[in-house]
Design a protein around this motif. Sequence first.
Motif, PDB file in Angstrom:
ATOM      1  N   LEU A  12       3.526  26.498 -28.637  1.00 42.33           N
ATOM      2  CA  LEU A  12       3.570  26.303 -27.183  1.00 42.33           C
ATOM      3  C   LEU A  12       3.650  24.811 -26.946  1.00 42.33           C
ATOM      4  CD1 LEU A  12       0.846  28.568 -25.525  1.00 42.33           C
ATOM      5  CD2 LEU A  12       3.160  29.130 -26.227  1.00 42.33           C
ATOM      6  N   VAL A  13       4.524  24.376 -26.058  1.00 44.21           N
ATOM      7  CA  VAL A  13       4.603  22.956 -25.722  1.00 44.21           C
ATOM      8  C   VAL A  13       4.271  22.790 -24.244  1.00 44.21           C
ATOM      9  CG1 VAL A  13       6.126  20.966 -25.521  1.00 44.21           C
ATOM     10  CG2 VAL A  13       6.246  22.412 -27.543  1.00 44.21           C
ATOM     11  N   ILE A  14       3.239  22.034 -23.951  1.00 38.59           N
ATOM     12  CA  ILE A  14       2.779  21.902 -22.567  1.00 38.59           C
ATOM     13  C   ILE A  14       2.685  20.427 -22.170  1.00 38.59           C
ATOM     14  CG2 ILE A  14       0.969  22.571 -20.939  1.00 38.59           C
ATOM     15  CD1 ILE A  14       0.047  24.651 -22.958  1.00 38.59           C
ATOM     16  N   PRO A  15       3.526  19.965 -21.227  1.00 39.37           N
ATOM     17  CA  PRO A  15       3.411  18.582 -20.755  1.00 39.37           C
ATOM     18  C   PRO A  15       2.254  18.480 -19.760  1.00 39.37           C
ATOM     19  CG  PRO A  15       5.153  19.676 -19.551  1.00 39.37           C
ATOM     20  CD  PRO A  15       4.597  20.701 -20.511  1.00 39.37           C
ATOM     21  N   LYS A  39       0.307  36.316 -34.292  1.00 40.51           N
ATOM     22  CA  LYS A  39       1.086  35.582 -35.301  1.00 40.51           C
ATOM     23  C   LYS A  39       0.556  34.165 -35.357  1.00 40.51           C
ATOM     24  CE  LYS A  39       5.228  38.270 -35.306  1.00 40.51           C
ATOM     25  NZ  LYS A  39       6.571  38.446 -34.856  1.00 40.51           N
ATOM     26  N   PRO A  40       0.823  33.438 -36.471  1.00 40.16           N
ATOM     27  CA  PRO A  40       0.338  32.056 -36.551  1.00 40.16           C
ATOM     28  C   PRO A  40       0.901  31.233 -35.391  1.00 40.16           C
ATOM     29  CG  PRO A  40       1.276  32.748 -38.638  1.00 40.16           C
ATOM     30  CD  PRO A  40       1.556  33.846 -37.678  1.00 40.16           C
ATOM     31  N   PHE A  41       0.080  30.410 -34.786  1.00 42.03           N
ATOM     32  CA  PHE A  41       0.551  29.652 -33.625  1.00 42.03           C
ATOM     33  C   PHE A  41      -0.035  28.246 -33.599  1.00 42.03           C
ATOM     34  CE2 PHE A  41      -3.300  29.355 -31.148  1.00 42.03           C
ATOM     35  CZ  PHE A  41      -4.082  30.382 -31.652  1.00 42.03           C
ATOM     36  N   GLU A  42       0.559  27.409 -32.756  1.00 40.87           N
ATOM     37  CA  GLU A  42      -0.022  26.098 -32.456  1.00 40.87           C
ATOM     38  C   GLU A  42       0.247  25.825 -30.971  1.00 40.87           C
ATOM     39  OE1 GLU A  42       2.048  23.050 -34.697  1.00 40.87           O
ATOM     40  OE2 GLU A  42       3.982  23.631 -33.864  1.00 40.87           O
ATOM     41  N   ILE A  43      -0.694  25.164 -30.328  1.00 45.54           N
ATOM     42  CA  ILE A  43      -0.509  24.808 -28.923  1.00 45.54           C
ATOM     43  C   ILE A  43      -0.426  23.286 -28.871  1.00 45.54           C
ATOM     44  CG2 ILE A  43      -1.494  24.903 -26.607  1.00 45.54           C
ATOM     45  CD1 ILE A  43      -3.002  27.433 -27.488  1.00 45.54           C
ATOM     46  N   ILE A  44       0.746  22.794 -28.504  1.00 44.31           N
ATOM     47  CA  ILE A  44       0.931  21.340 -28.482  1.00 44.31           C
ATOM     48  C   ILE A  44       0.805  20.853 -27.053  1.00 44.31           C
ATOM     49  CG2 ILE A  44       2.548  19.468 -28.969  1.00 44.31           C
ATOM     50  CD1 ILE A  44       3.698  21.277 -31.160  1.00 44.31           C
ATOM     51  N   MET A  45      -0.203  20.051 -26.798  1.00 40.28           N
ATOM     52  CA  MET A  45      -0.398  19.535 -25.445  1.00 40.28           C
ATOM     53  C   MET A  45      -0.005  18.067 -25.442  1.00 40.28           C
ATOM     54  SD  MET A  45      -3.853  21.485 -24.483  1.00 40.28           S
ATOM     55  CE  MET A  45      -3.295  21.830 -22.870  1.00 40.28           C
ATOM     56  N   VAL A  95       9.622  29.785 -33.087  1.00 39.95           N
ATOM     57  CA  VAL A  95       9.901  29.987 -31.670  1.00 39.95           C
ATOM     58  C   VAL A  95       9.060  28.992 -30.881  1.00 39.95           C
ATOM     59  CG1 VAL A  95       9.769  31.626 -29.769  1.00 39.95           C
ATOM     60  CG2 VAL A  95      10.251  32.437 -32.079  1.00 39.95           C
ATOM     61  N   VAL A  96       9.685  28.323 -29.934  1.00 39.40           N
ATOM     62  CA  VAL A  96       8.948  27.346 -29.135  1.00 39.40           C
ATOM     63  C   VAL A  96       8.976  27.789 -27.678  1.00 39.40           C
ATOM     64  CG1 VAL A  96       8.828  24.936 -28.416  1.00 39.40           C
ATOM     65  CG2 VAL A  96       9.531  25.491 -30.742  1.00 39.40           C
ATOM     66  N   VAL A  97       7.813  27.825 -27.060  1.00 41.29           N
ATOM     67  CA  VAL A  97       7.724  28.221 -25.657  1.00 41.29           C
ATOM     68  C   VAL A  97       7.202  27.036 -24.853  1.00 41.29           C
ATOM     69  CG1 VAL A  97       6.503  29.701 -24.002  1.00 41.29           C
ATOM     70  CG2 VAL A  97       7.358  30.671 -26.127  1.00 41.29           C
ATOM     71  N   THR A  98       7.876  26.703 -23.756  1.00 42.99           N
ATOM     72  CA  THR A  98       7.371  25.623 -22.900  1.00 42.99           C
ATOM     73  C   THR A  98       6.742  26.240 -21.653  1.00 42.99           C
ATOM     74  OG1 THR A  98       9.511  25.481 -21.803  1.00 42.99           O
ATOM     75  CG2 THR A  98       9.125  23.949 -23.585  1.00 42.99           C
ATOM     76  N   LEU A  99       5.717  25.618 -21.153  1.00 37.72           N
ATOM     77  CA  LEU A  99       5.170  26.030 -19.854  1.00 37.72           C
ATOM     78  C   LEU A  99       4.475  24.847 -19.195  1.00 37.72           C
ATOM     79  CD1 LEU A  99       1.983  28.229 -20.013  1.00 37.72           C
ATOM     80  CD2 LEU A  99       2.890  27.216 -22.055  1.00 37.72           C
ATOM     81  N   ASP A 100       4.248  24.968 -17.891  1.00 38.19           N
ATOM     82  CA  ASP A 100       3.592  23.896 -17.146  1.00 38.19           C
ATOM     83  C   ASP A 100       2.081  23.974 -17.327  1.00 38.19           C
ATOM     84  OD1 ASP A 100       5.985  23.015 -16.278  1.00 38.19           O
ATOM     85  OD2 ASP A 100       5.782  23.746 -14.219  1.00 38.19           O
ATOM     86  N   ALA A 101       1.451  22.832 -17.138  1.00 38.24           N
ATOM     87  CA  ALA A 101       0.008  22.786 -17.338  1.00 38.24           C
ATOM     88  C   ALA A 101      -0.762  23.178 -16.090  1.00 38.24           C
ATOM     89  CB  ALA A 101      -0.400  21.382 -17.762  1.00 38.24           C
ATOM     90  N   ASP A 102      -0.059  23.382 -14.979  1.00 33.47           N
ATOM     91  CA  ASP A 102      -0.778  23.579 -13.727  1.00 33.47           C
ATOM     92  C   ASP A 102      -1.103  25.038 -13.441  1.00 33.47           C
ATOM     93  OD1 ASP A 102       1.749  24.425 -13.321  1.00 33.47           O
ATOM     94  OD2 ASP A 102       2.212  23.122 -11.644  1.00 33.47           O
ATOM     95  N   LEU A 103      -0.864  25.908 -14.428  1.00 36.89           N
ATOM     96  CA  LEU A 103      -1.160  27.344 -14.330  1.00 36.89           C
ATOM     97  C   LEU A 103      -0.264  28.052 -13.312  1.00 36.89           C
ATOM     98  CD1 LEU A 103      -5.023  27.162 -14.633  1.00 36.89           C
ATOM     99  CD2 LEU A 103      -3.453  28.149 -16.296  1.00 36.89           C
ATOM    100  N   GLN A 104       0.828  27.377 -12.890  1.00 39.29           N
ATOM    101  CA  GLN A 104       1.784  28.072 -12.015  1.00 39.29           C
ATOM    102  C   GLN A 104       2.581  29.078 -12.846  1.00 39.29           C
ATOM    103  OE1 GLN A 104       3.551  24.579  -9.609  1.00 39.29           O
ATOM    104  NE2 GLN A 104       3.331  26.249  -8.159  1.00 39.29           N
ATOM    105  N   ASN A 105       2.731  28.790 -14.138  1.00 42.50           N
ATOM    106  CA  ASN A 105       3.333  29.756 -15.054  1.00 42.50           C
ATOM    107  C   ASN A 105       2.187  30.432 -15.795  1.00 42.50           C
ATOM    108  OD1 ASN A 105       5.428  27.035 -16.067  1.00 42.50           O
ATOM    109  ND2 ASN A 105       5.859  28.515 -14.466  1.00 42.50           N
ATOM    110  N   PRO A 106       1.855  31.684 -15.463  1.00 41.03           N
ATOM    111  CA  PRO A 106       0.713  32.321 -16.132  1.00 41.03           C
ATOM    112  C   PRO A 106       0.984  32.501 -17.632  1.00 41.03           C
ATOM    113  CG  PRO A 106       1.479  33.603 -14.234  1.00 41.03           C
ATOM    114  CD  PRO A 106       2.498  32.547 -14.485  1.00 41.03           C
TER     115      PRO A 106
END
Length: 337
Positions: A12-15, A39-45, A95-106
């Motif tokens: 997960l990539v979160i700006p 599955k194995p994961f990493e959350i990149i902030m 697989v890389v998933v991007t989302l916003d940090a403001d929780l507008q994307n659940p």
Amino acid sequence: MSEHVKKPWLSLVIPVFNEAQNLPELVRRCLTVCHNIGKPFEIIMVNDGSRDDSAQIIRTAAEENDGAIVGVLLNRNFGQHAAVLAGFAQSRGEVVVTLDADLQNPPEEIPKLLLPIEQGCDVVGSVRINRQDSMFRRWSSRLVNKGVQKSTGVMMHDYGCMLRAYRRSIIEAMLKCHERSTFIPVLANSFANKTDEVMVAHAERTQGESKYSFWKLINLQFDLLTSMTTFPLRLLSLAGSALAGMGFLFSFLLLTMRLIYGAAWAAEGIFTIFSILFIFLGVQLLAMGLLGEYIGRIYNDVRARPRYFIQDVVSGNKTDAQVTSLLSKESTRQELP
Ligand code: UDP
Ligand code: MG
């Protein structure tokens, strides 16, 4: 062995830019969702030079969740898309998933994006079902979507929603691009072979405010326009020639009228000439402005400055300081009250 110690499948990539109030809940919900995927994961902030406590919260989260959360700390604000690219460079997942940090994307919607990816899609976009943004934002993004669809040939309905999934090959292709003004969803689509879209929920921003002021939005639209096409430049010459043709006809008309009705008529027609002049002036200024937009971007690309500057990467208890001098500056700053 817990899922995140192995090489991750999902990144997960979160700006993050001044989102301290949202981060604790974001981290908690993302961790739950990722654990459930199994599955194995990493959350990149990626901290995009926040001026609040975001950096510290990310640092602590990374240290507490060894390997599951990686903090990439940029030394100042480089903009959302540069921050996401910094996250891509750090990511290792298939697989890389991007989302916003403001929780507008659940974060709970992430599994929906993974289905089409598993069926062979390169890029999966999302459409906000009940978009919780102002009228102005909704209208401007509808306009943008139409333009992008025309120029990339890829049919997607919602380019504004950053909840998206990309396959590794697309990420690698994007990382090879060195232009400075990037708009990630468009860039990704120019490499994607098979794409899909899913409907996702969209929440209202509950904490903090939008980081996009009117000017930042305009800037983003110009980035988008100039990054995907040089067609407006051609449009300029077309509009220019059409206007020049019209101007020629007008002067012919004026001359004929002058010959028929005499000099008195021509003096009264002076305002006509002025109005024509203003049209031309306006078009010229517009054209120069647009040219300037491209030249400005060429200038930035020629300078080839780094798109972002990483100050530190925090993963578990290890930190790998890439810019030691900056780091020492940062640590003195952090000691201040
Ligand atoms: N963001 C960022 N750098 C910036 C502006 C925004 O990293 O210069 C992040 C922000 O923290 C958020 C995401 O980009 O996670 C989207 O920003 P925002 O919610 O303000 O945009 P909006 O939803 O209003 O389009
Ligand atoms: Mg938002």
